[in-house]
Design a protein around this motif. Structure first.
Motif, PDB file in Angstrom:
ATOM      1  N   ALA A 149       5.563   1.329   0.206  1.00 26.78           N
ATOM      2  CA  ALA A 149       4.703   1.315   1.390  1.00 26.78           C
ATOM      3  C   ALA A 149       3.922   0.006   1.468  1.00 26.78           C
ATOM      4  N   ASP A 150       3.714  -0.485   2.686  1.00 27.23           N
ATOM      5  CA  ASP A 150       2.972  -1.735   2.881  1.00 27.23           C
ATOM      6  C   ASP A 150       1.599  -1.740   2.209  1.00 27.23           C
ATOM      7  N   PRO A 151       0.829  -0.632   2.283  1.00 25.85           N
ATOM      8  CA  PRO A 151      -0.484  -0.659   1.614  1.00 25.85           C
ATOM      9  C   PRO A 151      -0.384  -0.895   0.104  1.00 25.85           C
ATOM     10  N   PHE A 152       0.736  -0.509  -0.494  1.00 28.37           N
ATOM     11  CA  PHE A 152       0.920  -0.744  -1.929  1.00 28.37           C
ATOM     12  C   PHE A 152       0.948  -2.247  -2.203  1.00 28.37           C
ATOM     13  N   GLU A 153       1.770  -2.964  -1.470  1.00 21.93           N
ATOM     14  CA  GLU A 153       1.875  -4.403  -1.699  1.00 21.93           C
ATOM     15  C   GLU A 153       0.577  -5.117  -1.349  1.00 21.93           C
ATOM     16  N   GLN A 154      -0.065  -4.716  -0.271  1.00 23.02           N
ATOM     17  CA  GLN A 154      -1.333  -5.339   0.115  1.00 23.02           C
ATOM     18  C   GLN A 154      -2.385  -5.145  -0.965  1.00 23.02           C
ATOM     19  N   THR A 155      -2.465  -3.935  -1.498  1.00 23.55           N
ATOM     20  CA  THR A 155      -3.428  -3.645  -2.564  1.00 23.55           C
ATOM     21  C   THR A 155      -3.090  -4.442  -3.816  1.00 23.55           C
ATOM     22  N   LEU A 156      -1.830  -4.419  -4.193  1.00 21.11           N
ATOM     23  CA  LEU A 156      -1.385  -5.121  -5.398  1.00 21.11           C
ATOM     24  C   LEU A 156      -1.695  -6.615  -5.331  1.00 21.11           C
ATOM     25  N   THR A 200      -6.584  -4.062 -14.114  1.00 26.09           N
ATOM     26  CA  THR A 200      -5.702  -2.895 -14.129  1.00 26.09           C
ATOM     27  C   THR A 200      -6.484  -1.626 -13.807  1.00 26.09           C
ATOM     28  N   VAL A 201      -7.661  -1.490 -14.373  1.00 28.94           N
ATOM     29  CA  VAL A 201      -8.495  -0.316 -14.110  1.00 28.94           C
ATOM     30  C   VAL A 201      -8.906  -0.279 -12.635  1.00 28.94           C
ATOM     31  N   SER A 202      -9.317  -1.402 -12.112  1.00 25.95           N
ATOM     32  CA  SER A 202      -9.701  -1.466 -10.702  1.00 25.95           C
ATOM     33  C   SER A 202      -8.510  -1.180  -9.787  1.00 25.95           C
ATOM     34  N   LEU A 203      -7.356  -1.733 -10.133  1.00 28.19           N
ATOM     35  CA  LEU A 203      -6.140  -1.477  -9.360  1.00 28.19           C
ATOM     36  C   LEU A 203      -5.791   0.005  -9.392  1.00 28.19           C
ATOM     37  N   LEU A 204      -5.876   0.605 -10.543  1.00 30.85           N
ATOM     38  CA  LEU A 204      -5.604   2.033 -10.684  1.00 30.85           C
ATOM     39  C   LEU A 204      -6.482   2.851  -9.739  1.00 30.85           C
ATOM     40  N   LEU A 205      -7.772   2.590  -9.762  1.00 31.07           N
ATOM     41  CA  LEU A 205      -8.699   3.331  -8.908  1.00 31.07           C
ATOM     42  C   LEU A 205      -8.405   3.111  -7.424  1.00 31.07           C
ATOM     43  N   GLN A 206      -8.101   1.871  -7.058  1.00 26.35           N
ATOM     44  CA  GLN A 206      -7.805   1.565  -5.658  1.00 26.35           C
ATOM     45  C   GLN A 206      -6.518   2.244  -5.196  1.00 26.35           C
ATOM     46  N   LEU A 207      -5.491   2.239  -6.031  1.00 29.79           N
ATOM     47  CA  LEU A 207      -4.229   2.886  -5.660  1.00 29.79           C
ATOM     48  C   LEU A 207      -4.386   4.402  -5.567  1.00 29.79           C
ATOM     49  N   GLU A 208      -5.159   4.978  -6.473  1.00 29.32           N
ATOM     50  CA  GLU A 208      -5.401   6.419  -6.405  1.00 29.32           C
ATOM     51  C   GLU A 208      -6.104   6.787  -5.104  1.00 29.32           C
ATOM     52  N   GLU A 209      -7.065   5.977  -4.706  1.00 35.36           N
ATOM     53  CA  GLU A 209      -7.786   6.240  -3.464  1.00 35.36           C
ATOM     54  C   GLU A 209      -6.877   6.017  -2.244  1.00 35.36           C
ATOM     55  N   THR A 210      -6.150   4.931  -2.238  1.00 37.43           N
ATOM     56  CA  THR A 210      -5.288   4.586  -1.102  1.00 37.43           C
ATOM     57  C   THR A 210      -4.213   5.639  -0.864  1.00 37.43           C
ATOM     58  N   GLU A 254       1.402   0.453 -20.632  1.00 36.74           N
ATOM     59  CA  GLU A 254       1.739  -0.935 -20.306  1.00 36.74           C
ATOM     60  C   GLU A 254       2.975  -0.981 -19.427  1.00 36.74           C
ATOM     61  N   ASP A 255       3.937  -0.102 -19.687  1.00 40.75           N
ATOM     62  CA  ASP A 255       5.162  -0.082 -18.882  1.00 40.75           C
ATOM     63  C   ASP A 255       4.868   0.237 -17.424  1.00 40.75           C
ATOM     64  N   THR A 256       3.963   1.164 -17.182  1.00 42.29           N
ATOM     65  CA  THR A 256       3.627   1.549 -15.806  1.00 42.29           C
ATOM     66  C   THR A 256       3.092   0.355 -15.035  1.00 42.29           C
ATOM     67  N   PHE A 257       2.260  -0.449 -15.682  1.00 40.24           N
ATOM     68  CA  PHE A 257       1.609  -1.573 -15.013  1.00 40.24           C
ATOM     69  C   PHE A 257       2.291  -2.914 -15.285  1.00 40.24           C
ATOM     70  N   ALA A 258       3.516  -2.896 -15.767  1.00 39.60           N
ATOM     71  CA  ALA A 258       4.225  -4.139 -16.073  1.00 39.60           C
ATOM     72  C   ALA A 258       4.826  -4.790 -14.832  1.00 39.60           C
ATOM     73  N   THR A 259       5.353  -3.969 -13.927  1.00 43.28           N
ATOM     74  CA  THR A 259       6.026  -4.491 -12.735  1.00 43.28           C
ATOM     75  C   THR A 259       5.662  -3.651 -11.517  1.00 43.28           C
ATOM     76  N   PRO A 260       5.811  -4.197 -10.320  1.00 41.77           N
ATOM     77  CA  PRO A 260       5.583  -3.391  -9.122  1.00 41.77           C
ATOM     78  C   PRO A 260       6.498  -2.160  -9.063  1.00 41.77           C
ATOM     79  N   ALA A 261       7.745  -2.317  -9.475  1.00 39.70           N
ATOM     80  CA  ALA A 261       8.687  -1.192  -9.422  1.00 39.70           C
ATOM     81  C   ALA A 261       8.229  -0.036 -10.302  1.00 39.70           C
ATOM     82  N   GLY A 262       7.766  -0.334 -11.503  1.00 48.07           N
ATOM     83  CA  GLY A 262       7.296   0.711 -12.404  1.00 48.07           C
ATOM     84  C   GLY A 262       6.071   1.415 -11.865  1.00 48.07           C
ATOM     85  N   LEU A 263       5.168   0.656 -11.317  1.00 44.43           N
ATOM     86  CA  LEU A 263       3.939   1.226 -10.772  1.00 44.43           C
ATOM     87  C   LEU A 263       4.234   2.052  -9.525  1.00 44.43           C
TER      88      LEU A 263
END
Length: 88
Positions: free
Chosen positions: A7-14, A43-53, A65-74
């Motif tokens: 989704a576009d909001p994912f890339e914008q947030t990332l 990473t912590v801030s990104l996590l919180l923002q993605l959960e909210e979004t 670490e694997d979850t936050f290693a690449t956009p695809a994993g996340l």
């Protein structure tokens, strides 16, 4: 190259958490997020923002670490937690 399947909001947030990613650089599924400025604090801030979004809660067992290693994993984690599309 085809457009990533997120989704576009994912890339914008990332992008907001990748200070070393050039504005004209494409976010690819295998982009190394740490190499583009995602550190432990971000990473912590990104996590919180993605959960909210995306109105999800990422469970502790998926915080790795694997979850936050690449956009695809996340995105795989987030997409798996999102409400499924209603059946038609």
């Amino acid at each position: 190259m085809s457009r990533p399947q997120w989704a576009d909001p994912f890339e914008q947030t990332l992008r907001g958490f990748l200070p070393l990613l050039a504005d004209d650089q494409q976010v690819t599924p295998t982009l190394n997020l740490a190499d583009h400025g995602l550190d432990s604090l971000a990473t912590v801030s990104l996590l919180l923002q993605l959960e909210e979004t995306f109105a999800v809660t990422i469970p502790d067992h998926l915080l790795s670490e694997d979850t936050f290693a690449t956009p695809a994993g996340l995105w795989e984690v987030i997409a798996g937690l999102r409400d499924p599309e209603p059946a038609t």
